[in-house]
Enzyme design. Structure first.
Site, mmCIF file in Angstrom:
data_model
loop_
_atom_site.group_PDB
_atom_site.id
_atom_site.type_symbol
_atom_site.label_atom_id
_atom_site.label_comp_id
_atom_site.label_asym_id
_atom_site.label_seq_id
_atom_site.Cartn_x
_atom_site.Cartn_y
_atom_site.Cartn_z
ATOM 1 N N ARG A 159 0.839 -1.205 0.000
ATOM 2 C CA ARG A 159 0.000 0.000 0.000
ATOM 3 C C ARG A 159 0.875 1.257 0.000
ATOM 4 O O ARG A 159 1.872 1.321 0.718
ATOM 5 C CB ARG A 159 -0.931 0.005 1.217
ATOM 6 C CG ARG A 159 -1.920 -1.124 1.164
ATOM 7 C CD ARG A 159 -3.154 -0.939 2.018
ATOM 8 N NE ARG A 159 -3.873 -2.206 2.050
ATOM 9 C CZ ARG A 159 -4.712 -2.625 1.090
ATOM 10 N NH1 ARG A 159 -4.979 -1.845 0.068
ATOM 11 N NH2 ARG A 159 -5.285 -3.811 1.166
ATOM 12 N N ILE A 179 2.089 4.795 0.968
ATOM 13 C CA ILE A 179 2.085 5.443 2.285
ATOM 14 C C ILE A 179 1.232 6.718 2.288
ATOM 15 O O ILE A 179 0.748 7.138 3.347
ATOM 16 C CB ILE A 179 3.551 5.713 2.727
ATOM 17 C CG1 ILE A 179 3.651 5.849 4.232
ATOM 18 C CG2 ILE A 179 4.140 6.916 2.014
ATOM 19 C CD1 ILE A 179 5.080 5.768 4.764
ATOM 20 N N HIS A 214 7.786 1.418 -10.525
ATOM 21 C CA HIS A 214 6.600 1.020 -9.768
ATOM 22 C C HIS A 214 5.353 1.453 -10.529
ATOM 23 O O HIS A 214 5.334 2.486 -11.195
ATOM 24 C CB HIS A 214 6.609 1.643 -8.360
ATOM 25 C CG HIS A 214 6.818 3.121 -8.346
ATOM 26 N ND1 HIS A 214 8.057 3.694 -8.498
ATOM 27 C CD2 HIS A 214 5.942 4.149 -8.221
ATOM 28 C CE1 HIS A 214 7.935 5.007 -8.456
ATOM 29 N NE2 HIS A 214 6.666 5.311 -8.295
HETATM 30 P P1 AMP Z 1 6.142 8.348 -7.923
HETATM 31 O O1 AMP Z 1 5.844 9.795 -7.807
HETATM 32 O O2 AMP Z 1 5.456 7.710 -9.101
HETATM 33 O O3 AMP Z 1 7.614 8.050 -7.882
HETATM 34 O O4 AMP Z 1 5.474 7.666 -6.673
HETATM 35 C C1 AMP Z 1 6.164 7.304 -5.520
HETATM 36 C C2 AMP Z 1 5.146 6.830 -4.536
HETATM 37 O O5 AMP Z 1 5.806 6.128 -3.497
HETATM 38 C C3 AMP Z 1 4.345 7.959 -3.874
HETATM 39 O O6 AMP Z 1 2.950 7.775 -4.138
HETATM 40 C C4 AMP Z 1 4.681 7.803 -2.387
HETATM 41 O O7 AMP Z 1 3.587 8.095 -1.546
HETATM 42 C C5 AMP Z 1 5.103 6.343 -2.313
HETATM 43 N N1 AMP Z 1 5.993 6.022 -1.213
HETATM 44 C C6 AMP Z 1 7.146 6.640 -0.868
HETATM 45 N N2 AMP Z 1 7.708 6.041 0.201
HETATM 46 C C7 AMP Z 1 6.889 5.013 0.533
HETATM 47 C C8 AMP Z 1 6.923 4.024 1.563
HETATM 48 N N3 AMP Z 1 7.914 3.956 2.459
HETATM 49 N N4 AMP Z 1 5.913 3.112 1.607
HETATM 50 C C9 AMP Z 1 4.899 3.169 0.711
HETATM 51 N N5 AMP Z 1 4.823 4.079 -0.282
HETATM 52 C C10 AMP Z 1 5.799 4.996 -0.364
#
Ligand code: AMP
Length: 113
Positions: free
Chosen positions: A29, A31, A100
Protein backbone atom coordinates in the site's frame (compact mmCIF):
# COMPACT_ATOMS: atom_id res chain seq x y z
CA UNK A 1 20.44 -1.18 -4.24
CA UNK A 2 21.15 -0.60 -0.56
CA UNK A 3 19.82 2.96 -0.35
CA UNK A 4 16.69 2.44 -2.49
CA UNK A 5 13.57 2.74 -0.34
CA UNK A 6 11.59 0.19 -2.36
CA UNK A 7 14.51 -2.28 -2.31
CA UNK A 8 14.53 -1.88 1.46
CA UNK A 9 10.78 -2.55 1.67
CA UNK A 10 11.24 -5.67 -0.48
CA UNK A 11 14.10 -6.79 1.80
CA UNK A 12 11.89 -6.28 4.87
CA UNK A 13 14.12 -3.51 6.25
CA UNK A 14 11.36 -0.87 6.12
CA UNK A 15 7.79 -1.70 7.12
CA UNK A 16 5.04 -1.68 4.52
CA UNK A 17 1.66 -3.34 4.15
CA UNK A 18 2.54 -5.95 1.59
CA UNK A 19 -0.55 -7.29 -0.18
CA UNK A 20 1.05 -9.55 -2.77
CA UNK A 21 4.38 -11.12 -3.59
CA UNK A 22 5.75 -13.67 -6.00
CA UNK A 23 9.18 -14.46 -7.38
CA UNK A 24 9.38 -11.28 -9.47
CA UNK A 25 6.85 -8.76 -8.11
CA UNK A 26 5.84 -7.27 -4.78
CA UNK A 27 2.80 -5.07 -4.09
CA UNK A 28 2.25 -2.89 -1.05
CA UNK A 29 0.00 0.00 0.00
CA UNK A 30 1.16 3.51 -0.86
CA UNK A 31 2.08 5.44 2.28
CA UNK A 32 0.20 8.52 1.00
CA UNK A 33 -2.85 7.02 -0.71
CA UNK A 34 -4.58 9.14 -3.35
CA UNK A 35 -7.74 7.01 -3.20
CA UNK A 36 -9.29 4.33 -0.97
CA UNK A 37 -7.23 1.75 -2.85
CA UNK A 38 -3.68 2.76 -3.76
CA UNK A 39 -1.17 -0.03 -4.22
CA UNK A 40 2.32 0.05 -5.67
CA UNK A 41 3.40 -2.93 -7.76
CA UNK A 42 7.17 -3.17 -8.06
CA UNK A 43 9.71 -5.62 -9.46
CA UNK A 44 11.96 -7.26 -6.85
CA UNK A 45 14.95 -6.46 -9.05
CA UNK A 46 16.08 -2.84 -8.91
CA UNK A 47 15.05 -1.30 -12.23
CA UNK A 48 15.20 2.46 -12.15
CA UNK A 49 12.34 3.27 -14.52
CA UNK A 50 10.32 1.97 -17.44
CA UNK A 51 12.81 3.75 -19.70
CA UNK A 52 15.47 1.23 -18.60
CA UNK A 53 13.51 -1.83 -19.76
CA UNK A 54 13.82 -3.72 -23.03
CA UNK A 55 12.82 -6.87 -24.88
CA UNK A 56 14.26 -9.09 -22.14
CA UNK A 57 11.76 -7.63 -19.65
CA UNK A 58 8.64 -8.43 -21.67
CA UNK A 59 7.46 -11.37 -19.56
CA UNK A 60 7.50 -9.71 -16.16
CA UNK A 61 6.24 -6.40 -17.55
CA UNK A 62 3.24 -8.30 -18.87
CA UNK A 63 2.87 -10.02 -15.52
CA UNK A 64 2.46 -6.60 -13.88
CA UNK A 65 -0.88 -6.18 -15.69
CA UNK A 66 -2.06 -9.69 -14.84
CA UNK A 67 -1.23 -9.10 -11.16
CA UNK A 68 -2.80 -5.62 -11.25
CA UNK A 69 -6.09 -7.05 -12.53
CA UNK A 70 -6.03 -9.79 -9.88
CA UNK A 71 -5.33 -7.26 -7.12
CA UNK A 72 -8.10 -5.00 -8.41
CA UNK A 73 -10.52 -7.93 -8.14
CA UNK A 74 -9.25 -8.75 -4.66
CA UNK A 75 -9.59 -5.12 -3.54
CA UNK A 76 -13.14 -4.99 -4.90
CA UNK A 77 -12.52 -2.30 -7.51
CA UNK A 78 -12.48 -4.36 -10.70
CA UNK A 79 -16.12 -3.55 -11.40
CA UNK A 80 -16.14 0.09 -10.34
CA UNK A 81 -12.92 0.80 -12.22
CA UNK A 82 -9.32 1.63 -11.52
CA UNK A 83 -6.23 3.18 -13.00
CA UNK A 84 -2.78 1.63 -13.48
CA UNK A 85 -0.19 4.40 -13.71
CA UNK A 86 3.54 4.43 -14.17
CA UNK A 87 5.45 7.68 -13.78
CA UNK A 88 8.68 7.64 -15.74
CA UNK A 89 11.30 10.31 -15.22
CA UNK A 90 11.25 13.93 -14.04
CA UNK A 91 8.54 15.31 -16.35
CA UNK A 92 6.16 12.61 -15.10
CA UNK A 93 7.02 13.37 -11.48
CA UNK A 94 8.71 10.06 -10.68
CA UNK A 95 9.92 10.47 -7.09
CA UNK A 96 11.21 7.01 -6.30
CA UNK A 97 13.81 5.71 -8.77
CA UNK A 98 12.65 2.08 -8.61
CA UNK A 99 10.08 1.20 -11.29
CA UNK A 100 6.60 1.02 -9.77
CA UNK A 101 3.02 0.91 -10.99
CA UNK A 102 0.30 2.72 -9.06
CA UNK A 103 -2.96 0.76 -8.84
CA UNK A 104 -5.54 3.37 -7.85
CA UNK A 105 -9.30 3.07 -7.37
CA UNK A 106 -12.24 3.10 -5.00
CA UNK A 107 -13.49 6.54 -6.00
CA UNK A 108 -14.18 8.47 -9.19
CA UNK A 109 -10.79 9.53 -10.51
CA UNK A 110 -10.15 12.88 -12.17
CA UNK A 111 -8.49 13.65 -15.48
CA UNK A 112 -5.22 12.11 -16.50
CA UNK A 113 -2.97 15.13 -15.91
P1 AMP B 1 6.14 8.35 -7.92
O1 AMP B 1 5.84 9.79 -7.81
O2 AMP B 1 5.46 7.71 -9.10
O3 AMP B 1 7.61 8.05 -7.88
O4 AMP B 1 5.47 7.67 -6.67
C1 AMP B 1 6.16 7.30 -5.52
C2 AMP B 1 5.15 6.83 -4.54
O5 AMP B 1 5.81 6.13 -3.50
C3 AMP B 1 4.34 7.96 -3.87
O6 AMP B 1 2.95 7.77 -4.14
C4 AMP B 1 4.68 7.80 -2.39
O7 AMP B 1 3.59 8.09 -1.55
C5 AMP B 1 5.10 6.34 -2.31
N1 AMP B 1 5.99 6.02 -1.21
C6 AMP B 1 7.15 6.64 -0.87
N2 AMP B 1 7.71 6.04 0.20
C7 AMP B 1 6.89 5.01 0.53
C8 AMP B 1 6.92 4.02 1.56
N3 AMP B 1 7.91 3.96 2.46
N4 AMP B 1 5.91 3.11 1.61
C9 AMP B 1 4.90 3.17 0.71
N5 AMP B 1 4.82 4.08 -0.28
C10 AMP B 1 5.80 5.00 -0.36
Amino acid sequence: MAECIFCRIIAGEIPAEITYQDEVLVAFRDIHPLAPVHLLIVPRRHVESLAETGEEDQAWLGRVQVVAAALARREGIAGSGFRLVVNCGPDAGQEVPHLHYHLIGGRTLGGMV
